[in-house]
Design a protein around this motif. Structure first.
Motif, PDB file in Angstrom:
ATOM      1  N   ALA A 230      75.974 -56.391  22.595  1.00  0.00           N
ATOM      2  CA  ALA A 230      76.071 -54.966  22.275  1.00  0.00           C
ATOM      3  C   ALA A 230      74.687 -54.361  22.055  1.00  0.00           C
ATOM      4  N   LEU A 231      73.833 -55.061  21.311  1.00  0.00           N
ATOM      5  CA  LEU A 231      72.475 -54.560  21.061  1.00  0.00           C
ATOM      6  C   LEU A 231      71.678 -54.477  22.357  1.00  0.00           C
ATOM      7  N   ARG A 232      71.836 -55.473  23.219  1.00  0.00           N
ATOM      8  CA  ARG A 232      71.122 -55.461  24.497  1.00  0.00           C
ATOM      9  C   ARG A 232      71.578 -54.282  25.357  1.00  0.00           C
ATOM     10  N   ARG A 233      72.873 -54.071  25.398  1.00  0.00           N
ATOM     11  CA  ARG A 233      73.425 -52.981  26.211  1.00  0.00           C
ATOM     12  C   ARG A 233      72.954 -51.621  25.692  1.00  0.00           C
ATOM     13  N   ILE A 234      73.048 -51.423  24.391  1.00  0.00           N
ATOM     14  CA  ILE A 234      72.659 -50.143  23.793  1.00  0.00           C
ATOM     15  C   ILE A 234      71.169 -49.893  23.977  1.00  0.00           C
ATOM     16  N   SER A 235      70.339 -50.882  23.681  1.00  0.00           N
ATOM     17  CA  SER A 235      68.890 -50.679  23.732  1.00  0.00           C
ATOM     18  C   SER A 235      68.407 -50.428  25.157  1.00  0.00           C
ATOM     19  N   THR A 236      68.947 -51.170  26.143  1.00  0.00           N
ATOM     20  CA  THR A 236      68.481 -50.981  27.519  1.00  0.00           C
ATOM     21  C   THR A 236      68.954 -49.648  28.093  1.00  0.00           C
ATOM     22  N   LEU A 237      70.198 -49.269  27.816  1.00  0.00           N
ATOM     23  CA  LEU A 237      70.682 -47.980  28.315  1.00  0.00           C
ATOM     24  C   LEU A 237      69.928 -46.819  27.673  1.00  0.00           C
ATOM     25  N   PHE A 238      69.746 -46.880  26.355  1.00  0.00           N
ATOM     26  CA  PHE A 238      69.061 -45.787  25.666  1.00  0.00           C
ATOM     27  C   PHE A 238      67.598 -45.704  26.096  1.00  0.00           C
ATOM     28  N   ASN A 239      66.984 -46.849  26.348  1.00  0.00           N
ATOM     29  CA  ASN A 239      65.594 -46.855  26.782  1.00  0.00           C
ATOM     30  C   ASN A 239      65.452 -46.266  28.177  1.00  0.00           C
ATOM     31  N   GLN A 240      66.424 -46.535  29.042  1.00  0.00           N
ATOM     32  CA  GLN A 240      66.339 -46.095  30.433  1.00  0.00           C
ATOM     33  C   GLN A 240      66.863 -44.682  30.645  1.00  0.00           C
ATOM     34  N   TYR A 241      67.946 -44.322  29.941  1.00  0.00           N
ATOM     35  CA  TYR A 241      68.627 -43.058  30.243  1.00  0.00           C
ATOM     36  C   TYR A 241      68.732 -42.118  29.045  1.00  0.00           C
ATOM     37  N   GLY A 242      68.252 -42.553  27.895  1.00  0.00           N
ATOM     38  CA  GLY A 242      68.333 -41.727  26.701  1.00  0.00           C
ATOM     39  C   GLY A 242      66.967 -41.425  26.125  1.00  0.00           C
ATOM     40  N   GLU A 243      66.917 -41.329  24.820  1.00  0.00           N
ATOM     41  CA  GLU A 243      65.695 -40.934  24.117  1.00  0.00           C
ATOM     42  C   GLU A 243      64.937 -42.128  23.543  1.00  0.00           C
ATOM     43  N   GLY A 244      65.149 -43.292  24.117  1.00  0.00           N
ATOM     44  CA  GLY A 244      64.474 -44.494  23.643  1.00  0.00           C
ATOM     45  C   GLY A 244      65.407 -45.363  22.828  1.00  0.00           C
ATOM     46  N   GLU A 245      65.094 -46.654  22.764  1.00  0.00           N
ATOM     47  CA  GLU A 245      65.999 -47.567  22.073  1.00  0.00           C
ATOM     48  C   GLU A 245      65.983 -47.320  20.572  1.00  0.00           C
ATOM     49  N   PRO A 246      67.120 -47.506  19.925  1.00  0.00           N
ATOM     50  CA  PRO A 246      67.201 -47.280  18.477  1.00  0.00           C
ATOM     51  C   PRO A 246      66.261 -48.204  17.704  1.00  0.00           C
ATOM     52  N   ASP A 247      65.742 -47.690  16.604  1.00  0.00           N
ATOM     53  CA  ASP A 247      64.845 -48.458  15.736  1.00  0.00           C
ATOM     54  C   ASP A 247      65.700 -49.276  14.773  1.00  0.00           C
ATOM     55  N   LEU A 248      65.988 -50.504  15.161  1.00  0.00           N
ATOM     56  CA  LEU A 248      66.875 -51.367  14.384  1.00  0.00           C
ATOM     57  C   LEU A 248      66.176 -52.676  14.037  1.00  0.00           C
ATOM     58  N   ASP A 249      66.684 -53.321  13.026  1.00  0.00           N
ATOM     59  CA  ASP A 249      66.233 -54.661  12.660  1.00  0.00           C
ATOM     60  C   ASP A 249      67.026 -55.658  13.509  1.00  0.00           C
ATOM     61  N   TYR A 250      66.622 -55.805  14.779  1.00  0.00           N
ATOM     62  CA  TYR A 250      67.397 -56.600  15.723  1.00  0.00           C
ATOM     63  C   TYR A 250      67.522 -58.055  15.268  1.00  0.00           C
ATOM     64  N   LYS A 251      66.414 -58.663  14.873  1.00  0.00           N
ATOM     65  CA  LYS A 251      66.458 -60.068  14.447  1.00  0.00           C
ATOM     66  C   LYS A 251      67.321 -60.239  13.205  1.00  0.00           C
ATOM     67  N   GLY A 252      67.178 -59.311  12.265  1.00  0.00           N
ATOM     68  CA  GLY A 252      67.973 -59.395  11.044  1.00  0.00           C
ATOM     69  C   GLY A 252      69.457 -59.223  11.318  1.00  0.00           C
ATOM     70  N   LEU A 253      69.799 -58.300  12.209  1.00  0.00           N
ATOM     71  CA  LEU A 253      71.201 -58.083  12.556  1.00  0.00           C
ATOM     72  C   LEU A 253      71.809 -59.332  13.190  1.00  0.00           C
ATOM     73  N   VAL A 254      71.072 -59.942  14.120  1.00  0.00           N
ATOM     74  CA  VAL A 254      71.583 -61.150  14.776  1.00  0.00           C
ATOM     75  C   VAL A 254      71.728 -62.285  13.765  1.00  0.00           C
ATOM     76  N   LYS A 255      70.750 -62.413  12.870  1.00  0.00           N
ATOM     77  CA  LYS A 255      70.817 -63.475  11.855  1.00  0.00           C
ATOM     78  C   LYS A 255      72.035 -63.295  10.958  1.00  0.00           C
TER      79      LYS A 255
END
Length: 330
Positions: A230-255
């Motif tokens: 889900a994080l990969r899908r959201i970040s890549t789509l937002f980076n390519q077609y939106g206003e940039g990937e969300p500023d999230l604690d990706y490593k912390g969320l996965v952990k």
């Protein structure tokens, strides 16, 4: 949930970057008897590619990488890999395409003249501005036909109407789109802080889900694997077609996702076959189907899952794969 603010002109995301998503609901009627596969995503995506190329291609005898207009062409933008135009891109992660075709949900393979069916088209970012080309391409599919031939003919259909935000924006009688800007801006909003209270989230896979983890297709679905996807899908789509990937604690969320348990799993592997005209061969496209219940401290993951419900996750999302819905059980 995505935190949205409705304005007179458009819907805006209150916190964090947004991306425009258009959900277009096509309602159709068959004009001939049809023989279609049980899962129709590959069929619809395949004929859509052929039809769109017929609609937009200026130099029909040229390959896309040889065409002077390939950097402006809608077909090249949504069907051709970047590595076709730039050899340095070979081996790089592929850019997700800005659309998803959600095929008819019926598993009926034999449909009769006059039968109604519907499907959805999701468009991401600026490609929403190209909606007329998509509508024309699908209308042409109805004229050309779809599925296996019966008595020498493929099944035709009519696009009766198209809805957006539950409003009719196109009818077969008028054959024009109503004016306006299409699509709504969506985003994660402000991610809630982790909470100590555990609860259950049920995830139902509406279409087969193809996920790779550790370079292998997954036959089960640990929660952290779903969140990674889900994080990969959201970040890549937002980076390519939106206003940039969300500023999230990706490593912390996965952990923290690794601490969530799958407490009841009814998942199974579902194989289906598609034929690739480009590669001239049949291909198995298996994926996970079924449902799974997760238990743990899930509050901070809910906005991510709700957005991923809309965007789909995993591989071959353009065929409609990777659609899921969830229910929160507190």
């Amino acid at each position: 949930m995505s935190i949205l603010r409705q304005t007179d002109q458009k819907t805006e995301v209150e916190n964090g970057p947004g991306m425009v998503v258009g959900d277009y609901h096509f309602r159709c009627t068959l004009t001939r008897e049809a023989l279609l596969p049980a899962y129709k995503g590959s069929t619809f995506r395949g004929v859509f590619g052929h039809s769109l190329k017929r609609v937009v291609c200026t130099f029909k005898n040229k390959e896309c990488h040889e065409c002077l207009l390939n950097n402006r062409c809608l077909y090249a933008k949504i069907f051709i890999d970047e590595s076709t135009f730039d050899p340095e891109q070979k081996g790089a992660p592929s850019i997700p395409k800005p659309y998803v075709i959600k095929p008819p949900k019926t598993i009926n393979s034999h449909m009769l003249e006059g039968d109604a069916f519907d499907f959805h088209l999701l468009l991401f970012g600026d490609v929403n501005k190209e909606l007329p080309y998509f509508v024309y391409a699908f209308s042409e599919i109805g004229n050309l036909g779809i599925g296996k031939r019966i008595d020498g003919h493929r099944a035709g259909f009519v696009v009766n109407e198209i809805l957006h935000n539950e409003e009719v924006i196109y009818t077969d009688e008028e054959k024009t789109l109503t004016g306006g800007t299409y699509g709504n801006s969506v985003g994660l909003g402000k991610t809630p802080a982790p909470k100590d209270e555990p609860f259950v989230v049920q995830v139902f896979l509406e279409t087969p889900l193809r996920l790779k983890f550790g370079n292998h297709l997954q036959a089960d679905l640990p929660f952290h694997v779903l969140i990674r996807a889900a994080l990969r899908r959201i970040s890549t789509l937002f980076n390519q077609y939106g206003e940039g990937e969300p500023d999230l604690d990706y490593k912390g969320l996965v952990k923290r996702a690794q601490e969530v348990e799958a407490v009841d799993s009814n998942l199974h592997w579902y194989d289906w076959k598609r034929y690739s005209n480009r590669q001239d061969k049949s291909m198995l496209m298996g994926g996970i189907s079924g449902s799974v219940d997760y238990f743990g401290k899930l509050e901070e993951f809910l906005p991510i899952l709700r957005l991923a419900e809309l965007l789909h996750v995993g591989k071959q999302t353009t065929f409609g794969l990777g659609e899921f819905r969830m229910e929160v059980m507190r």
